[in-house]
Design a protein around this motif. Structure first.
Motif, PDB file in Angstrom:
ATOM      1  N   PHE A  53      -4.314  -9.792   1.819  1.00  0.00           N
ATOM      2  CA  PHE A  53      -4.451 -11.213   2.144  1.00  0.00           C
ATOM      3  C   PHE A  53      -3.152 -11.720   2.753  1.00  0.00           C
ATOM      4  O   PHE A  53      -2.058 -11.386   2.271  1.00  0.00           O
ATOM      5  CB  PHE A  53      -4.768 -12.035   0.891  1.00  0.00           C
ATOM      6  CG  PHE A  53      -6.078 -11.688   0.246  1.00  0.00           C
ATOM      7  CD1 PHE A  53      -7.255 -12.295   0.656  1.00  0.00           C
ATOM      8  CD2 PHE A  53      -6.133 -10.753  -0.775  1.00  0.00           C
ATOM      9  CE1 PHE A  53      -8.469 -11.976   0.061  1.00  0.00           C
ATOM     10  CE2 PHE A  53      -7.333 -10.427  -1.372  1.00  0.00           C
ATOM     11  CZ  PHE A  53      -8.507 -11.036  -0.960  1.00  0.00           C
ATOM     12  N   LEU A  54      -3.254 -12.517   3.809  1.00  0.00           N
ATOM     13  CA  LEU A  54      -2.107 -13.223   4.369  1.00  0.00           C
ATOM     14  C   LEU A  54      -2.222 -14.682   3.957  1.00  0.00           C
ATOM     15  O   LEU A  54      -3.114 -15.397   4.404  1.00  0.00           O
ATOM     16  CB  LEU A  54      -2.080 -13.097   5.891  1.00  0.00           C
ATOM     17  CG  LEU A  54      -0.973 -13.892   6.592  1.00  0.00           C
ATOM     18  CD1 LEU A  54       0.401 -13.425   6.146  1.00  0.00           C
ATOM     19  CD2 LEU A  54      -1.106 -13.800   8.115  1.00  0.00           C
ATOM     20  N   LEU A  55      -1.311 -15.105   3.080  1.00  0.00           N
ATOM     21  CA  LEU A  55      -1.331 -16.475   2.581  1.00  0.00           C
ATOM     22  C   LEU A  55      -0.364 -17.317   3.416  1.00  0.00           C
ATOM     23  O   LEU A  55       0.859 -17.232   3.264  1.00  0.00           O
ATOM     24  CB  LEU A  55      -0.921 -16.495   1.092  1.00  0.00           C
ATOM     25  CG  LEU A  55      -0.777 -17.875   0.445  1.00  0.00           C
ATOM     26  CD1 LEU A  55      -2.021 -18.722   0.661  1.00  0.00           C
ATOM     27  CD2 LEU A  55      -0.474 -17.725  -1.043  1.00  0.00           C
ATOM     28  N   PRO A 113       4.414 -16.976   9.031  1.00  0.00           N
ATOM     29  CA  PRO A 113       4.099 -15.540   9.043  1.00  0.00           C
ATOM     30  C   PRO A 113       4.657 -14.842  10.278  1.00  0.00           C
ATOM     31  O   PRO A 113       4.827 -15.454  11.341  1.00  0.00           O
ATOM     32  CB  PRO A 113       2.565 -15.506   9.038  1.00  0.00           C
ATOM     33  CG  PRO A 113       2.147 -16.850   8.557  1.00  0.00           C
ATOM     34  CD  PRO A 113       3.197 -17.795   9.001  1.00  0.00           C
ATOM     35  N   SER A 114       4.915 -13.550  10.141  1.00  0.00           N
ATOM     36  CA  SER A 114       5.349 -12.757  11.289  1.00  0.00           C
ATOM     37  C   SER A 114       4.212 -12.693  12.307  1.00  0.00           C
ATOM     38  O   SER A 114       3.033 -12.797  11.955  1.00  0.00           O
ATOM     39  CB  SER A 114       5.743 -11.349  10.843  1.00  0.00           C
ATOM     40  OG  SER A 114       4.631 -10.682  10.276  1.00  0.00           O
ATOM     41  N   LEU A 115       4.568 -12.519  13.562  1.00  0.00           N
ATOM     42  CA  LEU A 115       3.561 -12.503  14.630  1.00  0.00           C
ATOM     43  C   LEU A 115       2.547 -11.383  14.426  1.00  0.00           C
ATOM     44  O   LEU A 115       1.344 -11.570  14.632  1.00  0.00           O
ATOM     45  CB  LEU A 115       4.245 -12.349  15.988  1.00  0.00           C
ATOM     46  CG  LEU A 115       4.999 -13.573  16.507  1.00  0.00           C
ATOM     47  CD1 LEU A 115       5.705 -13.251  17.805  1.00  0.00           C
ATOM     48  CD2 LEU A 115       4.044 -14.748  16.710  1.00  0.00           C
ATOM     49  N   GLU A 116       3.032 -10.187  14.003  1.00  0.00           N
ATOM     50  CA  GLU A 116       2.097  -9.070  13.871  1.00  0.00           C
ATOM     51  C   GLU A 116       1.098  -9.305  12.730  1.00  0.00           C
ATOM     52  O   GLU A 116      -0.081  -8.984  12.845  1.00  0.00           O
ATOM     53  CB  GLU A 116       2.842  -7.742  13.684  1.00  0.00           C
ATOM     54  CG  GLU A 116       3.809  -7.690  12.524  1.00  0.00           C
ATOM     55  CD  GLU A 116       5.232  -8.016  12.914  1.00  0.00           C
ATOM     56  OE1 GLU A 116       6.143  -7.320  12.450  1.00  0.00           O
ATOM     57  OE2 GLU A 116       5.421  -8.984  13.677  1.00  0.00           O
ATOM     58  N   TYR A 127      -1.321 -12.177  13.880  1.00  0.00           N
ATOM     59  CA  TYR A 127      -2.257 -11.693  14.900  1.00  0.00           C
ATOM     60  C   TYR A 127      -3.311 -10.782  14.270  1.00  0.00           C
ATOM     61  O   TYR A 127      -4.507 -10.894  14.578  1.00  0.00           O
ATOM     62  CB  TYR A 127      -1.501 -10.939  15.989  1.00  0.00           C
ATOM     63  CG  TYR A 127      -2.417 -10.318  17.021  1.00  0.00           C
ATOM     64  CD1 TYR A 127      -2.973 -11.096  18.042  1.00  0.00           C
ATOM     65  CD2 TYR A 127      -2.736  -8.964  16.974  1.00  0.00           C
ATOM     66  CE1 TYR A 127      -3.827 -10.533  18.982  1.00  0.00           C
ATOM     67  CE2 TYR A 127      -3.586  -8.395  17.907  1.00  0.00           C
ATOM     68  CZ  TYR A 127      -4.133  -9.183  18.910  1.00  0.00           C
ATOM     69  OH  TYR A 127      -4.975  -8.633  19.830  1.00  0.00           O
ATOM     70  N   ALA A 128      -2.866  -9.882  13.377  1.00  0.00           N
ATOM     71  CA  ALA A 128      -3.819  -8.975  12.729  1.00  0.00           C
ATOM     72  C   ALA A 128      -4.834  -9.745  11.899  1.00  0.00           C
ATOM     73  O   ALA A 128      -6.022  -9.403  11.850  1.00  0.00           O
ATOM     74  CB  ALA A 128      -3.066  -7.964  11.858  1.00  0.00           C
ATOM     75  N   ALA A 129      -4.373 -10.815  11.221  1.00  0.00           N
ATOM     76  CA  ALA A 129      -5.290 -11.608  10.402  1.00  0.00           C
ATOM     77  C   ALA A 129      -6.275 -12.404  11.249  1.00  0.00           C
ATOM     78  O   ALA A 129      -7.453 -12.531  10.899  1.00  0.00           O
ATOM     79  CB  ALA A 129      -4.486 -12.546   9.501  1.00  0.00           C
ATOM     80  N   ASP A 170      -6.216  -0.402   9.987  1.00  0.00           N
ATOM     81  CA  ASP A 170      -5.319  -0.034   8.891  1.00  0.00           C
ATOM     82  C   ASP A 170      -4.694  -1.248   8.238  1.00  0.00           C
ATOM     83  O   ASP A 170      -4.350  -1.231   7.066  1.00  0.00           O
ATOM     84  CB  ASP A 170      -4.199   0.886   9.413  1.00  0.00           C
ATOM     85  CG  ASP A 170      -4.760   2.212   9.905  1.00  0.00           C
ATOM     86  OD1 ASP A 170      -5.784   2.636   9.341  1.00  0.00           O
ATOM     87  OD2 ASP A 170      -4.186   2.789  10.839  1.00  0.00           O
ATOM     88  N   PHE A 171      -4.498  -2.303   9.014  1.00  0.00           N
ATOM     89  CA  PHE A 171      -3.832  -3.486   8.490  1.00  0.00           C
ATOM     90  C   PHE A 171      -4.495  -4.715   9.065  1.00  0.00           C
ATOM     91  O   PHE A 171      -4.139  -5.211  10.124  1.00  0.00           O
ATOM     92  CB  PHE A 171      -2.338  -3.438   8.855  1.00  0.00           C
ATOM     93  CG  PHE A 171      -1.599  -4.695   8.482  1.00  0.00           C
ATOM     94  CD1 PHE A 171      -1.607  -5.170   7.183  1.00  0.00           C
ATOM     95  CD2 PHE A 171      -0.891  -5.397   9.442  1.00  0.00           C
ATOM     96  CE1 PHE A 171      -0.923  -6.330   6.843  1.00  0.00           C
ATOM     97  CE2 PHE A 171      -0.197  -6.554   9.110  1.00  0.00           C
ATOM     98  CZ  PHE A 171      -0.219  -7.015   7.809  1.00  0.00           C
ATOM     99  N   ALA A 172      -5.516  -5.193   8.381  1.00  0.00           N
ATOM    100  CA  ALA A 172      -6.245  -6.366   8.842  1.00  0.00           C
ATOM    101  C   ALA A 172      -6.397  -7.332   7.670  1.00  0.00           C
ATOM    102  O   ALA A 172      -7.433  -7.365   7.006  1.00  0.00           O
ATOM    103  CB  ALA A 172      -7.609  -5.965   9.394  1.00  0.00           C
TER     104      ALA A 172
END
Length: 629
Positions: free
Chosen positions: A317-319, A456-459, A462-464, A471-473
């Motif tokens: 999870f990206l919070l 959040p970092s751009l990568e 963007y992935a979220a 692999d990383f979503a």
């Protein structure tokens, strides 16, 4: 007999592969995947890690060497960490041994030490000698050498085994003689891996007999041994806390160590060295806290994370929560759910964010279940915190980048706060990113990863948003408002080119100047942030365009007014500030750009009498250097 595949501590390309060693029968029940061992490698003994155990299938055409020693009863690395190290080695193009070593504390990165003991040649010569005979081994030296030789043999015999370094220090002028004794088999050299730190022990006191026998002895104690009787009565009274530190008994009863020794001679008590953990927060009291009522936004985020925790299924999870939205409270309550499942949690924070306030929040909620790992602890304290984790004494590990390798066996949750911070990337080999390692490790344990940040970092973002990376979503969770309902501060962007057109030649915009005045009138404080230290960021000749640069780094040098020199902020190179151009000899040397020293000077001119403190590398490197004016 089994064969152990060992990665040896020789970090070069040619040895970056497993080497086969036989497991001695005496070690067969002890050695596991992840064990740290000492193995013969060439003409020396080196440290290594067992990464696999396979049965010996037949008589090989070559002779395998045996493992020489087992360095730990409990392996420092679990099987999943060994697998993680293999993954890191491939992903980050590093040697396997470096990937393994980054997971263990510095205290366990031992080295081989050489020891000297008596050899078989001496035993053979002594076999026919009488007990009082002097046994000498002489190769024609004079009597003084004979005496030294005899002294060396006695010294080694009295200690059984002596470090070569200690023997060399005791006999600094007799290296040739020691070498001859080694070549003649009188002395024997061996090697052993020794760690950099020892476990901390403390002298303690305990009953040597059962409670009934101690009470019986107390009842019939002689009158003249009153002080011994007091000690025995005290130990019986405190029997639930035994073994007890000796210094506590001495200070409480005001007795001497000789009195305790007398009681020990009677066989009623025993004194022994008991291992104790170094506690960096010993004596600190943390105020206990209770979970807060979550806002609707917090509750939605919590339910998403907790749902995956309850399923015990891997998820990322990206919070994305603004400052003050209550991310930490969400962290605390999800960790509580993880603990209730009898699982463990890792909390990663940037080194600069690992403040006493952060530690206090987690210690206040979870108490002694929290281990803290960061660079400000001593080597011994970090080692003991690591052992608390490995031995299952704590449920939560909080620390900087390397805490991602905390040796938990039932990992359920990894929280990475301020996930955008560049300090999560290691600059030394293996050059891993803690975020990627956290995701991989969570996959191994079917655990949940929470990446939290207000920016959040751009990568990650963007992935979220795109869900394009298999692999990383991460699933994006957002908390756009503050928990207490207060508004975010107003942000204004001022174009200094427009200020210059309107006649403002100051380094401060009119809006900033007015804001500073208003804060001073109200007695408030102001923080100005600038990412340039020094006085001017570069020096240039207006005649020929020459710019003073670093001869090593090929970047412009920064002018520091107080020391009147130019410095490179990369390598530390410094030179005196030029009075004329080194290229053309012109006196038209000018200083451009703004650094923290110049801002400090301008503030003192604009607002005379105010107190200004400058905080940068130049003023905070040592205690007491912060400068104010």
């Amino acid at each position: 007999m089994e064969i152990a595949k060992v990665i040896v501590d020789v970090p070069v390309k040619e040895t970056d592969r497993p080497f086969d060693y036989l497991v001695p029968e005496s070690m067969r029940e002890w050695i596991e995947i992840g064990s740290r061992v000492g193995v013969p490698f060439g003409h020396r003994t080196v440290q290594g890690f067992v990464i696999d155990l396979v049965p010996r299938t037949g008589e090989e055409s070559f002779k395998l060497k045996q493992i020489q020693e087992l360095l730990d009863i409990v392996p420092p690395l679990s099987k999943d960490l060994v697998e993680l190290a293999e993954w890191m080695s491939g992903r980050y193009a590093s040697n396997r041994i470096l990937s393994l070593q980054v997971m263990v504390p510095t205290a366990l990165k031992g080295k081989a030490e050489r020891y000297i003991s008596l050899g078989d040649a001496l035993d053979g010569q002594m076999a026919g000698a009488q007990p009082d005979d002097e046994v000498l081994f002489v190769w024609g030296e004079e009597s003084t050498t004979e005496k030294v030789q005899q002294d060396i043999i006695r010294f080694v015999k009295s200690r059984g085994q002596v470090p070569l370094q200690q023997l060399s220090r005791k006999y600094p002028n007799h290296a040739a003689l020691i070498k001859k004794l080694l070549l003649g088999g009188v002395l024997l050299e061996s090697q052993a891996i020794k760690d950099k730190l020892n476990k901390k022990t403390m002298k303690s006191v305990d009953l040597a007999v059962d409670i009934a026998a101690a009470e019986e002895a107390l009842a019939s104690f002689p009158a003249k041994a009153q002080r011994q009787k007091e000690i025995l009565a005290f130990l019986l009274e405190m029997k639930e806390l035994l073994p007890m530190p000796m210094k506590e008994v001495l200070s409480t009863l005001q007795v001497s160590a000789a009195t305790i020794k007398g009681l020990e001679d009677k066989g009623l008590i025993v004194t022994e060295d008991v291992e104790v953990f170094r506690d960096p927060y010993q004596g600190r009291k943390f105020k206990a806290t209770e979970p807060l009522v979550l806002t609707d936004e917090q509750k939605l985020v919590y339910d998403n994370i907790n749902g995956r925790l309850q399923e015990q299924r891997h998820g990322v999870f990206l919070l994305h929560g603004v400052t003050g939205s209550g991310k930490t409270e969400v962290y605390l309550q999800t960790i509580q759910q993880c603990i209730e499942q009898d699982r463990q949690a890792i909390v990663l924070v940037p080194e600069i964010a690992l403040t006493p306030q952060m530690v206090e929040r987690f210690k206040g909620r979870f108490g002694d279940q929290v281990a803290v790992m960061h660079s400000r602890l001593s080597g011994g304290e970090r080692y003991d915190e690591w052992r608390k984790i490995r031995e299952g004494q704590v449920k939560v590990a909080i620390g900087a980048r390397s805490a991602v390798f905390a040796p938990f066996s039932r990992l359920g949750l990894i929280i990475m706060d301020e996930e955008h911070e560049t300090s999560y990337k290691q600059e030394e080999t293996p050059k891993y990113h803690a975020r990627d390692v956290a995701v991989k490790r969570a996959q191994q344990h079917q655990a949940v990863v929470v990446l939290g940040s207000a920016t959040p970092s751009l990568e990650s973002y963007y992935a979220a948003r795109s869900q394009s990376n298999d692999d990383f979503a991460p699933l994006l969770l957002e908390m756009p408002t503050r928990a207490l309902g207060n508004k975010l501060p107003e942000v204004r962007i001022v174009d200094m080119r427009e200020e210059l057109k309107d006649g403002n030649r100051s380094m401060f915009s009119r809006a900033l100047h007015k804001g500073l005045e208003e804060r001073l009138e109200r007695g408030e404080q102001t923080v100005l942030l600038l990412n340039r230290r020094g006085y001017s960021t570069f020096v240039m000749c207006r005649s020929c365009g020459y710019v003073a640069g670093c001869p090593e780094c090929d970047i412009s040098l920064t002018y520091h007014q107080r020391s009147n020199n130019l410095r490179c902020h990369y390598c530390g190179y410094a030179e005196a500030a030029p009075e004329v151009c080194p290229d053309c000899g012109s006196e038209h040397i000018r200083y451009f750009g703004t650094g923290t020293q110049r801002v400090e000077e301008e503030l003192a001119k604009l607002f005379p009498g105010i107190r200004v403190i400058r905080m940068d590398v130049d003023t905070t490197t040592e205690k007491g250097l912060t400068r104010s004016c």
